[in-house]
Design an enzyme around this catalytic site. Structure first.
Site, PDB file in Angstrom:
ATOM      1  N   LYS A 217      55.061  40.052  89.654  1.00 43.60           N
ATOM      2  CA  LYS A 217      53.780  40.439  89.080  1.00 43.60           C
ATOM      3  C   LYS A 217      52.646  40.275  90.096  1.00 43.60           C
ATOM      4  O   LYS A 217      51.835  41.176  90.297  1.00 43.60           O
ATOM      5  CB  LYS A 217      53.506  39.615  87.827  1.00 43.60           C
ATOM      6  CG  LYS A 217      52.195  39.943  87.132  1.00 43.60           C
ATOM      7  CD  LYS A 217      52.041  39.128  85.860  1.00 43.60           C
ATOM      8  CE  LYS A 217      50.720  39.401  85.176  1.00 43.60           C
ATOM      9  NZ  LYS A 217      50.575  38.651  83.921  1.00 43.60           N
TER      10      LYS A 217
ATOM     11  N   GLU B 276      59.388  32.262  96.502  1.00 38.14           N
ATOM     12  CA  GLU B 276      60.832  32.470  96.514  1.00 38.14           C
ATOM     13  C   GLU B 276      61.180  33.957  96.632  1.00 38.14           C
ATOM     14  O   GLU B 276      62.063  34.353  97.401  1.00 38.14           O
ATOM     15  CB  GLU B 276      61.466  31.896  95.244  1.00 38.14           C
ATOM     16  CG  GLU B 276      61.312  30.401  95.079  1.00 38.14           C
ATOM     17  CD  GLU B 276      60.091  30.012  94.271  1.00 38.14           C
ATOM     18  OE1 GLU B 276      60.091  28.916  93.683  1.00 38.14           O
ATOM     19  OE2 GLU B 276      59.119  30.809  94.223  1.00 38.14           O
TER      20      GLU B 276
ATOM     21  N   GLY C 260      54.935  37.446  82.521  1.00 34.14           N
ATOM     22  CA  GLY C 260      56.208  37.638  83.221  1.00 34.14           C
ATOM     23  C   GLY C 260      57.419  37.478  82.336  1.00 34.14           C
ATOM     24  O   GLY C 260      58.366  38.263  82.400  1.00 34.14           O
ATOM     25  N   ARG C 261      57.421  36.454  81.472  1.00 32.30           N
ATOM     26  CA  ARG C 261      58.606  36.200  80.638  1.00 32.30           C
ATOM     27  C   ARG C 261      58.704  37.161  79.460  1.00 32.30           C
ATOM     28  O   ARG C 261      59.670  37.104  78.703  1.00 32.30           O
ATOM     29  CB  ARG C 261      58.604  34.751  80.172  1.00 32.30           C
ATOM     30  CG  ARG C 261      57.360  34.312  79.435  1.00 32.30           C
ATOM     31  CD  ARG C 261      57.351  32.783  79.252  1.00 32.30           C
ATOM     32  NE  ARG C 261      56.098  32.267  78.730  1.00 32.30           N
ATOM     33  CZ  ARG C 261      55.014  32.011  79.453  1.00 32.30           C
ATOM     34  NH1 ARG C 261      55.026  32.244  80.750  1.00 32.30           N
ATOM     35  NH2 ARG C 261      53.923  31.519  78.900  1.00 32.30           N
TER      36      ARG C 261
ATOM     37  N   GLU D  24      58.687  27.679  78.739  1.00 34.69           N
ATOM     38  CA  GLU D  24      57.518  28.025  79.542  1.00 34.69           C
ATOM     39  C   GLU D  24      56.351  28.418  78.643  1.00 34.69           C
ATOM     40  O   GLU D  24      55.193  28.220  79.002  1.00 34.69           O
ATOM     41  CB  GLU D  24      57.855  29.164  80.516  1.00 34.69           C
ATOM     42  CG  GLU D  24      56.824  29.329  81.628  1.00 34.69           C
ATOM     43  CD  GLU D  24      57.323  30.205  82.756  1.00 34.69           C
ATOM     44  OE1 GLU D  24      58.052  29.698  83.630  1.00 34.69           O
ATOM     45  OE2 GLU D  24      57.001  31.409  82.758  1.00 34.69           O
TER      46      GLU D  24
ATOM     47  N   HIS E 214      84.733  23.665  73.669  1.00 36.18           N
ATOM     48  CA  HIS E 214      85.535  22.778  74.515  1.00 36.18           C
ATOM     49  C   HIS E 214      84.669  22.115  75.585  1.00 36.18           C
ATOM     50  O   HIS E 214      85.184  21.676  76.617  1.00 36.18           O
ATOM     51  CB  HIS E 214      86.681  23.569  75.137  1.00 36.18           C
ATOM     52  CG  HIS E 214      87.596  24.165  74.109  1.00 36.18           C
ATOM     53  ND1 HIS E 214      88.667  23.483  73.583  1.00 36.18           N
ATOM     54  CD2 HIS E 214      87.567  25.363  73.470  1.00 36.18           C
ATOM     55  CE1 HIS E 214      89.286  24.244  72.679  1.00 36.18           C
ATOM     56  NE2 HIS E 214      88.632  25.382  72.602  1.00 36.18           N
TER      57      HIS E 214
ATOM     58  N   LYS F 251      54.001  25.874  92.348  1.00 35.75           N
ATOM     59  CA  LYS F 251      53.864  26.892  93.392  1.00 35.75           C
ATOM     60  C   LYS F 251      52.890  26.428  94.484  1.00 35.75           C
ATOM     61  O   LYS F 251      53.143  26.569  95.686  1.00 35.75           O
ATOM     62  CB  LYS F 251      53.368  28.209  92.799  1.00 35.75           C
ATOM     63  CG  LYS F 251      54.379  28.955  91.934  1.00 35.75           C
ATOM     64  CD  LYS F 251      53.756  30.238  91.410  1.00 35.75           C
ATOM     65  CE  LYS F 251      54.705  31.033  90.539  1.00 35.75           C
ATOM     66  NZ  LYS F 251      54.085  32.277  90.030  1.00 35.75           N
TER      67      LYS F 251
END
Length: 553
Positions: free
Chosen positions: A206, A212, A267-268, A353, A384, A512
């Site tokens: 964005k 990263e 963003g999410r 978030e 399991h 960040k």
């Protein structure tokens, strides 16, 4: 503003909780033959069963009063109308506009945003059609066979989750890959089998400042240029999705290859925008629009149904009941479908978030719990792994079981067993096994009485542990769109009642900023770090080991 916990609705719920907390769900099922009918709801694509939650119809009614006192309907209207519901950043949160299937205007600051949204969809369709028809050629004239999505957070998890979920709808000829982790291993392993001449990179960010993503993108660019021997290859092998086209241009991406979206898209919540480009490449634009249409169906449900019959709102209210009254602060998501294997991680970000906040919208600290810890993995693997702890452990963890009625891969009785496994877990969590039942079972095996007495307590399962079951006819673009939007709206409704902002993430912003400050100290061993003693010591140790491991550097 009066604190939530001091309100009349909250006080009444506390008394109600005191009254019903000692009761066991298995008794409710015995005495109420209509419990499933009264506590389940459905839309076109999804049936949601709340009957195995620790609630009664009275609980739901009282929780609806809590929603009413929070002016939830007004806040829903504000969000859909493009008001600045993200108050700390003074922005709208209008991801719903991205899947608006009506002809209605949607205004942000007096400007109708629908023409830009429709133009963006047209650009996505044109681009994906070129790729699928092999009319987009790379630098050497070869058609694209592999697409690598480079992003992180919402720019990765949404497209990654949906692409995996809709594998059965994948278009032939193009393989999609995802790189998010700044650990060079993920990018290296992803690129090993790929041919630079037939690889396209989608840089999804964005802000186009996420460290990263930019480091991964820069390494991908070097790999491409080294493989093809020419910087001009970038124009045919890189596209960007961003709200910051200036930064994308500085990176070297051609203006025609920039897909824009807007600062009012979080963003999410962005997979419905051009961030969904990789989804559209994978499944085709028609299927992508079916995904939007499914979400739009849930949007209409959320806006039009009263609290009691509104699935996202009831789901939100039950979350608040579990978190704030029973003090259960963990929540497991268990999809019984391999294609939904990324859904727990996606919902983990969406919930934590959004609602992992300790400050009210007013700036006043909250005095109640907010977001639970979201986690999980697909069933039946989870049976399991961790379901033992959910069944007999000391912590109560509410669970969402998600399962389709039909499989895209109906091998013999595989799906019947999968479905039975899902129902068995929700039943065991609810009903449990008493000491008397365990004793009778062991006696029936012919076990000696002393052994029965010793073993029976270990086989007791308390039950009365809550779960919600969501049934889908099958995993399709439409049903998946409904499911994702259901959870989006649940998260928003919960945030409204908690009076927090679901659309900022200042904690993420701080991390960040700190990463940008620490990185120069790591890359320059002569620089004296200026942080706390722990961080300084770790930086020095990194330098010492780095020199030891790479003596020639």
């Amino acid at each position: 503003m009066k604190q939530l916990t001091q309100s009349q609705a909250w006080q009444v719920l506390q008394q109600h909780h005191h009254d019903i907390a000692p009761q066991h769900m298995r008794e409710w099922f015995v005495h109420d033959k209509h419990r499933f009918a009264n506590l389940s709801m459905h839309t076109n694509e999804i049936l949601v069963d709340f009957s195995k939650q620790r609630v009664t119809p009275t609980t739901i009614q009282l929780l609806c009063e809590l929603a009413n006192q929070s002016y939830l309907y007004q806040r829903i209207e504000d969000m859909f109308a493009g008001e600045s519901v993200n108050n700390t950043e003074k922005r709208a949160a209008l991801h719903t506009a991205l899947r608006n299937r009506s002809a209605d205007q949607i205004l942000v600051n007096g400007q109708d945003v629908m023409p830009d949204i429709l133009a963006s969809l047209d650009k996505l369709r044109h681009f994906t059609t070129q790729l699928h028809q092999q009319r987009w050629h790379g630098h050497t004239g070869l058609a694209i066979t592999d697409v690598v999505n480079i992003g992180i957070g919402g720019s990765d998890l949404g497209p990654r989750m949906v692409t995996a979920a809709l594998t059965s709808f994948r278009q032939p000829g193009i393989r999609c890959h995802f790189v998010a982790n700044v650990d060079g291993t993920e990018l290296t392993e992803t690129l090993k089998p790929l041919n630079p001449a037939t690889t396209l990179f989608v840089i999804a960010s964005k802000t186009f400042t996420t460290l990263e993503t930019l480091i991964n993108a820069a390494s991908a660019k070097r790999w491409l240029v080294n493989g093809l021997g020419n910087d001009r290859a970038i124009a045919k092998h890189f596209v960007a999705i961003t709200a910051n086209d200036v930064k994308a241009l500085e990176f070297g991406i051609d203006d025609n290859n920039i897909f824009k979206f807007w600062d009012w898209v979080g963003g999410r919540f962005s997979l419905w925008s051009a961030i969904g480009l990789t989804i559209a490449i994978s499944i085709g634009m028609d299927a992508f629009e079916h995904l939007l249409a499914g979400a739009y169906t849930m949007d209409k449900h959320f806006c039009s149904h009263d609290y009691r019959h509104n699935i996202p709102i009831v789901m939100a209210l039950i979350d608040i009941w579990n978190i704030n009254f029973f003090n259960w602060h963990s929540h497991a998501i268990i999809p019984y479908d391999h294609y939904l294997r990324w859904l727990p991680a996606y919902l983990q970000q969406a919930e934590m978030e959004s609602n992992g906040k300790s400050m009210q919208r007013s700036g006043q600290a909250v005095n109640y719990a907010t977001a639970p810890v979201i986690w999980g993995q697909p069933g039946s693997n989870s049976q399991h792994a961790f379901l033992q702890a959910l069944l007999q452990g000391t912590q109560t963890v509410p669970v969402d079981f998600i399962v389709p009625l039909k499989s895209h891969n109906p091998l013999e009785q595989h799906h019947e067993l999968l479905f039975a496994s899902c129902l068995s877990q929700s039943n065991a969590l609810m009903s449990g096994r008493t000491l008397k039942e365990a004793t009778h079972e062991l006696i029936a095996t012919g076990m000696p009485p002393d052994d029965v007495q010793a073993l029976a307590p270990h086989k007791v399962i308390p039950g009365n542990r809550p779960s919600t079951t969501l049934l889908l006819e099958s995993i399709t673009p439409t049903s998946l769109g409904e499911l994702i939007a259901l959870y989006e709206h649940k998260i928003f409704a919960t945030s409204v009642i908690w009076n927090i902002n679901a659309f900022d993430q200042w904690g993420v912003e701080l991390s960040k900023q700190l990463a940008n400050k620490i990185l120069p100290d790591l890359t320059n061993p002569d620089k004296v770090p200026q942080f706390d003693a722990s961080t300084n010591g770790l930086i020095r140790y990194f330098h010492q080991q780095h020199i030891t491991d790479h003596p020639t550097r």
